[in-house]
Structure formats: C-alpha cells, structure tokens
Motif scaffolding. Structure first.
Motif, short mmCIF file in Angstrom:
data_model
loop_
_atom_site.label_atom_id
_atom_site.label_comp_id
_atom_site.label_asym_id
_atom_site.label_seq_id
_atom_site.Cartn_x
_atom_site.Cartn_y
_atom_site.Cartn_z
N LEU A 13 46.21 -0.05 66.55
CA LEU A 13 45.03 0.15 67.38
C LEU A 13 45.08 -0.79 68.57
O LEU A 13 45.53 -1.92 68.47
N THR A 14 44.57 -0.32 69.69
CA THR A 14 44.60 -1.13 70.90
C THR A 14 43.56 -2.22 70.90
O THR A 14 43.64 -3.15 71.69
N ALA A 15 42.56 -2.10 70.04
CA ALA A 15 41.52 -3.12 69.99
C ALA A 15 41.10 -3.35 68.54
O ALA A 15 39.96 -3.21 68.18
N THR A 16 42.06 -3.75 67.72
CA THR A 16 41.78 -3.93 66.31
C THR A 16 40.70 -4.97 66.08
O THR A 16 39.95 -4.90 65.12
N ALA A 17 40.59 -5.93 66.99
CA ALA A 17 39.60 -6.98 66.83
C ALA A 17 38.19 -6.42 66.83
O ALA A 17 37.26 -7.05 66.31
N ALA A 18 38.00 -5.25 67.40
CA ALA A 18 36.67 -4.66 67.45
C ALA A 18 36.26 -4.03 66.13
O ALA A 18 35.12 -3.67 65.93
N ARG A 145 30.56 3.76 56.16
CA ARG A 145 31.01 4.17 57.50
C ARG A 145 30.22 3.40 58.55
O ARG A 145 29.00 3.44 58.57
N LYS A 146 30.93 2.71 59.43
CA LYS A 146 30.28 1.91 60.46
C LYS A 146 30.94 2.16 61.81
O LYS A 146 32.16 2.21 61.91
N ALA A 147 30.11 2.32 62.83
CA ALA A 147 30.60 2.58 64.19
C ALA A 147 30.30 1.39 65.09
O ALA A 147 29.24 0.77 65.01
N THR A 148 31.27 1.09 65.96
CA THR A 148 31.11 0.06 66.97
C THR A 148 31.41 0.68 68.32
O THR A 148 32.49 1.26 68.51
N LEU A 149 30.47 0.59 69.26
CA LEU A 149 30.66 1.15 70.59
C LEU A 149 31.30 0.13 71.51
O LEU A 149 31.02 -1.06 71.43
N SER A 150 32.16 0.61 72.39
CA SER A 150 32.80 -0.24 73.40
C SER A 150 32.69 0.49 74.74
O SER A 150 33.59 1.25 75.12
N GLY A 151 31.58 0.28 75.43
CA GLY A 151 31.33 1.04 76.65
C GLY A 151 30.81 2.42 76.31
O GLY A 151 30.38 2.70 75.19
N GLU A 152 30.86 3.32 77.29
CA GLU A 152 30.31 4.66 77.10
C GLU A 152 31.30 5.66 76.50
O GLU A 152 30.88 6.70 75.98
N LYS A 153 32.59 5.35 76.56
CA LYS A 153 33.58 6.35 76.13
C LYS A 153 34.58 5.85 75.10
O LYS A 153 35.53 6.57 74.77
N LYS A 154 34.38 4.65 74.57
CA LYS A 154 35.27 4.15 73.53
C LYS A 154 34.44 3.71 72.34
O LYS A 154 33.34 3.16 72.49
N ALA A 155 34.96 3.95 71.16
CA ALA A 155 34.27 3.54 69.94
C ALA A 155 35.28 3.30 68.84
O ALA A 155 36.44 3.75 68.92
N TYR A 156 34.84 2.58 67.82
CA TYR A 156 35.68 2.29 66.66
C TYR A 156 34.87 2.58 65.40
O TYR A 156 33.68 2.28 65.34
N VAL A 157 35.51 3.17 64.41
CA VAL A 157 34.83 3.49 63.16
C VAL A 157 35.68 2.98 62.00
O VAL A 157 36.89 3.21 61.96
N ALA A 192 40.06 4.53 66.06
CA ALA A 192 39.58 4.43 67.44
C ALA A 192 39.24 5.83 67.93
O ALA A 192 39.95 6.80 67.61
N LEU A 193 38.16 5.95 68.69
CA LEU A 193 37.73 7.25 69.22
C LEU A 193 37.47 7.14 70.72
O LEU A 193 37.07 6.08 71.22
N THR A 194 37.70 8.25 71.40
CA THR A 194 37.44 8.34 72.84
C THR A 194 36.59 9.58 73.10
O THR A 194 36.87 10.65 72.57
N LYS A 195 35.58 9.42 73.92
CA LYS A 195 34.71 10.54 74.27
C LYS A 195 35.35 11.32 75.41
O LYS A 195 35.60 10.79 76.49
N ASN A 196 35.64 12.62 75.18
CA ASN A 196 36.30 13.41 76.21
C ASN A 196 35.30 14.02 77.19
O ASN A 196 34.09 13.79 77.10
N ALA A 197 35.82 14.80 78.13
CA ALA A 197 34.98 15.36 79.19
C ALA A 197 33.92 16.31 78.66
O ALA A 197 32.89 16.53 79.31
N GLU A 198 34.17 16.90 77.48
CA GLU A 198 33.21 17.83 76.88
C GLU A 198 32.18 17.11 76.00
O GLU A 198 31.33 17.76 75.39
N GLY A 199 32.28 15.79 75.93
CA GLY A 199 31.33 15.03 75.13
C GLY A 199 31.69 14.92 73.67
O GLY A 199 30.86 14.50 72.85
N VAL A 200 32.91 15.26 73.30
CA VAL A 200 33.37 15.18 71.91
C VAL A 200 34.05 13.83 71.68
O VAL A 200 34.91 13.42 72.46
#
Length: 217
Positions: A13-18, A145-157, A192-200
C-alpha cells in the motif's frame, strides 16, 4: 478447511501508515441468520443490501447462489462519506466472490469495484479457484470494518473476515469440504480505495494476512 486455499497476493500500500491495524478484534456480535448480502441476490429475488452505496453510477447487479453468503457487520458510522466508502468496499468483496461463484472473471462488477493492482490481484485470485474447479459455500462474516478518509478521493479500509462457516466446494461434484476450521480461518485485510469520476469508491490496493491475531475470537 476454510474456503480460502491461498492468500490474496500481498501488495504494498502506498500509505500503509494510514491504516489502523489494531482495528480488528473480537467484540462484534455474531452474524444473524437474517443478514443480507450487500448488493447480492441469493434466491433469484432482489434483496436490500446490508450497506447502501451512493446512486451516482449505473451499478451492476451482483448475484450469489443460494448456498453462499457474505455478511458485513457495521457500515453505519454516522459519517455519510465513510459510509459510502464502506459500502463500496463491501461490494468490491462481493464482486470478487461473484466471479468465483460464477466461474468466470468476465463479470461486470469485478472491474467496476476494483481497479489497478487490486483488480489484477483479484482476477488472479479468482482464476485459481476456477482453474481448480472449485467454488465455495456457506457464510463468510466481515467485521470490525473501519474507514479512514484521506482527502476527497482517497480512503483506506481495514476489516477482518471469519471463514469458519464457509468451505471449499467442488464445482463438478458439488461436494463441500467441511474440514475443521482453524486460526487460519480469520483474515485481516488492509485496503486502499480511490473515488473515480463516476463517484464509485474502487478498491485499488490490498494486503491480506491470514491467521492475524487481531481478528481471532
């Protein structure tokens, strides 16, 4: 025998610390018999998802056979943004299992909810089942299950899975291997998750650890 013959490929993961590795424990209540699968049909009739994804995209329908079920605990944090991340994270899991259960990686949902390294890993993972003429049956529980947001388009679960009630099933014979479960039946996932242009919220990277002590009962 638990239903996972091999681990998902561990990807960096690119941001495992998160990620909060301590999130997984054993205090969640056991799954209820009436729990529904997120985004899946189990008996030919559409059932309401356990988590409701945003309706910003034309989402593919995910279907499971009657003898297989995923149960996702939690998902309602009170934060709509985190809830959306958790909903799509669950659908990513369901999309991979749908490919295994249908015996093909050429499904619409697999590439809809997974992208980049997670997609290639998921395809290879599902293909191992398919090549071995295997599928699975039973109930898999996903908890803590826990989610951590990193800005508007990156998240970690982070989340745990309990595979003690799901088992390998031979696709040709229909025989289910119900060997005794072990500590390896509990798996810790960091994604790690990324929000795409369609909001997914697409899962783009994943690391799994089988037998993780953080997920043991």
């Amino acid at each position: 025998m638990n239903r996972r013959p091999t681990l998902l490929a561990a990807l960096a993961l690119t941001a495992t610390a998160a990620l909060t590795l301590s999130a997984c424990g054993s205090d969640d209540a056991p799954a209820k018999a009436g729990d529904e699968i997120a985004g899946a049909d189990t008996d030919g009739k559409k059932t309401p998802p356990a988590t409701t994804p945003p309706a910003s995209a034309d989402r593919p329908k995910i279907t499971f056979p009657a003898d297989a079920k995923n149960v996702f605990e939690g998902g309602k944090t009170g934060d709509p943004a985190k809830d959306a991340v958790l909903a799509d994270s669950a659908l990513s899991v369901n999309a991979v299992d749908e490919a295994i259960l249908k015996g093909t990686t050429d499904t619409q949902a697999l590439g809809f909810y997974n992208a980049e390294k997670a997609l290639s890993s998921s395809i290879a993972y599902a293909q191992r089942y398919i090549d071995g003429n295997d599928t699975w049956a039973g109930v898999t529980r996903y908890f803590n299950r826990k989610a951590t947001l990193s800005g508007e388009k990156k998240a970690y679960v982070t989340y745990c899975s309990d595979e003690t009630k799901s088992h390998i099933k031979n696709r040709k014979t229909g025989k289910v291997d119900k060997s005794a479960a072990s500590s390896d039946s509990y798996v810790l996932y960091n994604t790690a998750l990324t929000k795409n242009a369609e909001g997914v919220w697409q899962t783009t990277d994943i690391v799994s650890k089988r037998g993780a002590k953080e997920c043991q009962p």
